[in-house]
Write an enzyme that holds these catalytic residues in place. Sequence first.
Site, PDB file in Angstrom:
ATOM      1  N   ILE A   1       0.478  28.537   4.214  1.00 35.82           N
ATOM      2  CA  ILE A   1       0.512  27.149   4.695  1.00 35.82           C
ATOM      3  C   ILE A   1      -0.685  26.870   5.606  1.00 35.82           C
ATOM      4  CG2 ILE A   1       1.801  25.537   6.173  1.00 35.82           C
ATOM      5  CD1 ILE A   1       4.399  27.011   5.189  1.00 35.82           C
TER       6      ILE A   1
ATOM      7  N   ASN B   1       0.894  27.811  13.945  1.00 32.67           N
ATOM      8  CA  ASN B   1       1.571  28.087  12.675  1.00 32.67           C
ATOM      9  C   ASN B   1       1.878  29.556  12.413  1.00 32.67           C
ATOM     10  OD1 ASN B   1       1.870  27.736   9.546  1.00 32.67           O
ATOM     11  ND2 ASN B   1       0.029  28.980   9.772  1.00 32.67           N
TER      12      ASN B   1
ATOM     13  N   SER C   1      10.929  25.442  11.316  1.00 27.14           N
ATOM     14  CA  SER C   1      11.429  25.679   9.957  1.00 27.14           C
ATOM     15  C   SER C   1      12.777  24.992   9.855  1.00 27.14           C
ATOM     16  CB  SER C   1      11.609  27.184   9.727  1.00 27.14           C
ATOM     17  OG  SER C   1      12.413  27.417   8.579  1.00 27.14           O
TER      18      SER C   1
ATOM     19  N   TYR D   1      14.859  35.338  12.735  1.00 20.55           N
ATOM     20  CA  TYR D   1      13.988  34.221  12.307  1.00 20.55           C
ATOM     21  C   TYR D   1      14.633  32.879  12.656  1.00 20.55           C
ATOM     22  CZ  TYR D   1      10.948  31.429   9.237  1.00 20.55           C
ATOM     23  OH  TYR D   1      10.058  30.501   8.732  1.00 20.55           O
TER      24      TYR D   1
ATOM     25  N   LYS E   1      13.126  30.037  15.302  1.00 19.17           N
ATOM     26  CA  LYS E   1      12.727  28.678  14.922  1.00 19.17           C
ATOM     27  C   LYS E   1      13.550  27.620  15.665  1.00 19.17           C
ATOM     28  CE  LYS E   1       9.412  29.912  12.106  1.00 19.17           C
ATOM     29  NZ  LYS E   1       8.008  29.646  12.457  1.00 19.17           N
TER      30      LYS E   1
ATOM     31  N   THR F   1       4.430  30.440  -0.661  1.00 16.83           N
ATOM     32  CA  THR F   1       3.290  31.079   0.021  1.00 16.83           C
ATOM     33  C   THR F   1       3.488  32.580  -0.104  1.00 16.83           C
ATOM     34  OG1 THR F   1       4.381  31.395   2.158  1.00 16.83           O
ATOM     35  CG2 THR F   1       3.336  29.259   1.794  1.00 16.83           C
TER      36      THR F   1
HETATM   37  P1  NDP Z   1       2.093  33.783   5.559  1.00 17.15           P
HETATM   38  O1  NDP Z   1       2.722  35.105   5.707  1.00 17.15           O
HETATM   39  O2  NDP Z   1       1.508  33.389   4.249  1.00 17.15           O
HETATM   40  O3  NDP Z   1       0.990  33.559   6.689  1.00 17.15           O
HETATM   41  C1  NDP Z   1       1.263  33.855   8.034  1.00 17.15           C
HETATM   42  C2  NDP Z   1       0.005  33.761   8.826  1.00 17.15           C
HETATM   43  O4  NDP Z   1       0.309  34.079  10.192  1.00 17.15           O
HETATM   44  C3  NDP Z   1      -1.051  34.735   8.366  1.00 17.15           C
HETATM   45  O5  NDP Z   1      -2.300  34.069   8.313  1.00 17.15           O
HETATM   46  C4  NDP Z   1      -1.062  35.800   9.452  1.00 17.15           C
HETATM   47  O6  NDP Z   1      -2.384  36.314   9.586  1.00 17.15           O
HETATM   48  C5  NDP Z   1      -0.655  35.000  10.683  1.00 17.15           C
HETATM   49  N1  NDP Z   1      -0.047  35.813  11.732  1.00 17.15           N
HETATM   50  C6  NDP Z   1       1.108  36.528  11.666  1.00 17.15           C
HETATM   51  N2  NDP Z   1       1.334  37.167  12.823  1.00 17.15           N
HETATM   52  C7  NDP Z   1       0.298  36.842  13.651  1.00 17.15           C
HETATM   53  C8  NDP Z   1      -0.043  37.181  14.987  1.00 17.15           C
HETATM   54  N3  NDP Z   1       0.728  37.997  15.712  1.00 17.15           N
HETATM   55  N4  NDP Z   1      -1.159  36.659  15.509  1.00 17.15           N
HETATM   56  C9  NDP Z   1      -1.968  35.848  14.798  1.00 17.15           C
HETATM   57  N5  NDP Z   1      -1.701  35.480  13.526  1.00 17.15           N
HETATM   58  C10 NDP Z   1      -0.582  35.979  12.958  1.00 17.15           C
HETATM   59  O7  NDP Z   1       3.234  32.727   5.995  1.00 17.15           O
HETATM   60  P2  NDP Z   1       3.478  31.212   5.597  1.00 17.15           P
HETATM   61  O8  NDP Z   1       2.207  30.508   5.349  1.00 17.15           O
HETATM   62  O9  NDP Z   1       4.549  31.182   4.586  1.00 17.15           O
HETATM   63  O10 NDP Z   1       4.130  30.715   6.964  1.00 17.15           O
HETATM   64  C11 NDP Z   1       3.380  30.100   7.995  1.00 17.15           C
HETATM   65  C12 NDP Z   1       4.361  29.541   8.999  1.00 17.15           C
HETATM   66  O11 NDP Z   1       5.243  28.637   8.362  1.00 17.15           O
HETATM   67  C13 NDP Z   1       5.241  30.597   9.685  1.00 17.15           C
HETATM   68  O12 NDP Z   1       5.429  30.253  11.037  1.00 17.15           O
HETATM   69  C14 NDP Z   1       6.556  30.457   8.922  1.00 17.15           C
HETATM   70  O13 NDP Z   1       7.649  30.872   9.676  1.00 17.15           O
HETATM   71  C15 NDP Z   1       6.585  28.964   8.659  1.00 17.15           C
HETATM   72  N6  NDP Z   1       7.433  28.574   7.552  1.00 17.15           N
HETATM   73  C16 NDP Z   1       7.237  29.075   6.290  1.00 17.15           C
HETATM   74  C17 NDP Z   1       8.062  28.684   5.261  1.00 17.15           C
HETATM   75  C18 NDP Z   1       7.892  29.212   3.875  1.00 17.15           C
HETATM   76  O14 NDP Z   1       8.808  28.999   3.042  1.00 17.15           O
HETATM   77  N7  NDP Z   1       6.791  29.867   3.553  1.00 17.15           N
HETATM   78  C19 NDP Z   1       9.171  27.722   5.469  1.00 17.15           C
HETATM   79  C20 NDP Z   1       9.267  27.254   6.831  1.00 17.15           C
HETATM   80  C21 NDP Z   1       8.435  27.662   7.828  1.00 17.15           C
HETATM   81  P3  NDP Z   1      -2.724  37.817  10.042  1.00 17.15           P
HETATM   82  O15 NDP Z   1      -1.735  38.719   9.364  1.00 17.15           O
HETATM   83  O16 NDP Z   1      -4.143  37.993   9.649  1.00 17.15           O
HETATM   84  O17 NDP Z   1      -2.558  37.802  11.530  1.00 17.15           O
END
Ligand code: NDP
Length: 255
Positions: A24, A94, A147, A162, A166, A197
């Site tokens: 996202i 995010n 979420s 989780y 949220k 995603t």
């Molecule tokens: P992804 O797993 O595709 O992406 C998550 C991102 O967060 C990555 O770029 C990761 O990068 C980064 N990240 C994780 N931990 C850390 C950290 N400690 N510090 C910095 N960056 C971090 O997830 P989504 O795109 O699916 O989700 C994004 C957001 O949307 C989340 O908050 C999720 O809870 C929320 N969401 C998602 C839904 C879904 O169905 N996909 C539904 C509702 C909400 P890196 O590992 O390089 O740090």
Amino acid sequence: MSYLEKLFGLKGKVAIVTGGGRGIGQVVAMGLAGAGAEIAIISRTGADETVRLIEKEGGKAYSLLADVTKEDEVDTALKTVVSRSGSIDIVFNNAGICIHKDTLEASIAEWREVLDINLTGEYIVARAVGRIMIERGIKGSIINMASMSGSIVNVPQWQASYNASKAGVIHMTRSLAVEWSRYGIRVNSLSPGYIGTPMSVDTPQELKDAWMPLIPAHRMGDPKELVGAVIYLAAESSSYTNGSDLIVDGAYVCQ
Ligand code: NDP
């Protein structure tokens, strides 16, 4: 400048997107850049692909490494943004993770990890950005990623940590909105339903099959279907929207 550009345009604005290396965050970063903002992406492993995609479309972006749970790393990244771009006007807070596990099997370390990244991490970023906005008199917009799991309990997978994280984001958002309203800073949250995603696409097929009849739209959302919501919350269009939780879930929580 047209009326719509005034309402939804982000030209001259600087936007931070945490977790913008994939999923996202990547698609929303591209959308914010398309609306005219310069994008600084913060993640642990880098976001070169997102930067390339934005530059290919003529936008401006760069990637910074920081773990959102580490205050010193976040502060260093934000200092870099201020010195490189001159401002921080928008944050799409995010970055997040999810662990599916029965409560009786999940460890306390796993509970802490999810709460630490999803709730405390967003708090650390929001607080550090709020401090900069207040010091500089920036009337900015902070958009926290929540979420639908902050309002409902997903089934059939169990993910208490989780869901709790949220729900915490939604109420932290309301708290900061009220606290910082006097500075002209707006804080809202976005609550998507199931979105395709890496986080959800890697989910076992039998789980996704179980979700489909529960989603009134009978499909998962696409990250592109969140872009308009984030631009609305980032731009002048939402100047009287503060402390809101914008749900984009194909009507899941209505049931
Ligand atoms: P992804 O797993 O595709 O992406 C998550 C991102 O967060 C990555 O770029 C990761 O990068 C980064 N990240 C994780 N931990 C850390 C950290 N400690 N510090 C910095 N960056 C971090 O997830 P989504 O795109 O699916 O989700 C994004 C957001 O949307 C989340 O908050 C999720 O809870 C929320 N969401 C998602 C839904 C879904 O169905 N996909 C539904 C509702 C909400 P890196 O590992 O390089 O740090």
